[in-house]
Design a protein around this motif. Sequence first.
Motif, mmCIF file in Angstrom:
data_model
loop_
_atom_site.group_PDB
_atom_site.id
_atom_site.type_symbol
_atom_site.label_atom_id
_atom_site.label_comp_id
_atom_site.label_asym_id
_atom_site.label_seq_id
_atom_site.Cartn_x
_atom_site.Cartn_y
_atom_site.Cartn_z
ATOM 1 N N ALA A 131 2.574 0.457 -16.913
ATOM 2 C CA ALA A 131 1.662 -0.810 -16.109
ATOM 3 C C ALA A 131 2.097 -1.953 -16.247
ATOM 4 O O ALA A 131 2.397 -2.313 -15.439
ATOM 5 C CB ALA A 131 0.064 -0.701 -16.698
ATOM 6 N N LEU A 136 3.801 -1.768 -12.829
ATOM 7 C CA LEU A 136 2.763 -1.084 -12.046
ATOM 8 C C LEU A 136 1.214 -1.003 -12.684
ATOM 9 O O LEU A 136 0.516 -0.209 -12.622
ATOM 10 C CB LEU A 136 3.176 0.523 -12.298
ATOM 11 N N HIS A 139 -1.685 0.435 -10.839
ATOM 12 C CA HIS A 139 -1.460 1.855 -10.469
ATOM 13 C C HIS A 139 -1.783 2.721 -11.925
ATOM 14 O O HIS A 139 -2.327 3.511 -12.039
ATOM 15 C CB HIS A 139 -0.109 2.430 -10.200
ATOM 16 N N GLY A 176 2.382 5.922 -7.836
ATOM 17 C CA GLY A 176 3.078 5.474 -9.277
ATOM 18 C C GLY A 176 3.586 6.276 -10.045
ATOM 19 O O GLY A 176 4.683 5.826 -10.551
ATOM 20 N N LEU A 179 7.108 6.993 -8.864
ATOM 21 C CA LEU A 179 8.165 5.770 -9.028
ATOM 22 C C LEU A 179 8.810 5.944 -10.294
ATOM 23 O O LEU A 179 9.873 5.674 -10.761
ATOM 24 C CB LEU A 179 7.191 4.310 -8.849
#
Length: 285
Positions: A131, A136, A139, A176, A179
């Motif tokens: 995170a 992110l 997400h 996410g 990614l």
Amino acid sequence: MHELPSVNDLQSCAMYSHHNIWRDALVPERTFHYYHPDSKGLNFSALMDDVKNAPDGSFFLLHPCAHNPTGVDPTEEQWREISYLFKVKNHFPFFDMAYQGFASGDLDRDAQSIRIFVEDGNLIGCAQSFAKNMGLYGHRVGCLNVLCNDAKQAVAIKSQLQQIARAMYSSPPVHGILLVSGILSDPSMKALWVEEVKVMANRIQSLRTTLRKSLEQLSSSLNWEHITNQVGMFCFSGLTPEQVDRLQRGFHIYMTLDGRMSMAGVTTGNVSYLANAIHEATKFG
């Protein structure tokens, strides 16, 4: 069940999520010593006493690096002593890896504590979050790893985790996750990400140094070495609730009442203002 306190045993960590997790899971918990408010560092002897005196086979929640909220991490030698005692006591260490790369700027170095436990033969759990270090936060992307004795145990644990996940969220959003997996599976993209994490960590470390020097140049009567001794996103400043209130009322600077401030919010443009405000707020105790 032993859980990580925010400030030794001075106050509750209710503002942090771990306590809520254990409570909702109906898991009884106790806190162990970690932070020493006088030294603004690790209370290592008290920590080791708590590990030694805990019932054999206890579950401990640990931060492997960039400890939140204190910014205080054990040294490599201290981690080795902790790991050895865990092995003797058959404790289970569960690592909350939320800030990998933010302590030293080196992803491998920040994972050193986990490797020490594994090398000593400890079974471990680790919740890894991307995170923060991949930007992110919304997400909440991460992964859970549990080191098992054998394949049979791994199958049993996996089935239990699947039941829990099914009841909680069934299947997570995929954007996410794609990614993260895309970056980690591409050598050039991963190398760029590693370098950018280092840039972020170096910026925070540089501003820690600047903030400390600025306070010292103001001839503050207090010792501010802990600002640069601590690592990661957060600084446990040592400010009292009264001093925090002075910062809020007089300078519109905001932090939690226990004095924890986000170093990620300190910039070259506001560090002098912050230092002057802290100096004014701490002049008279």
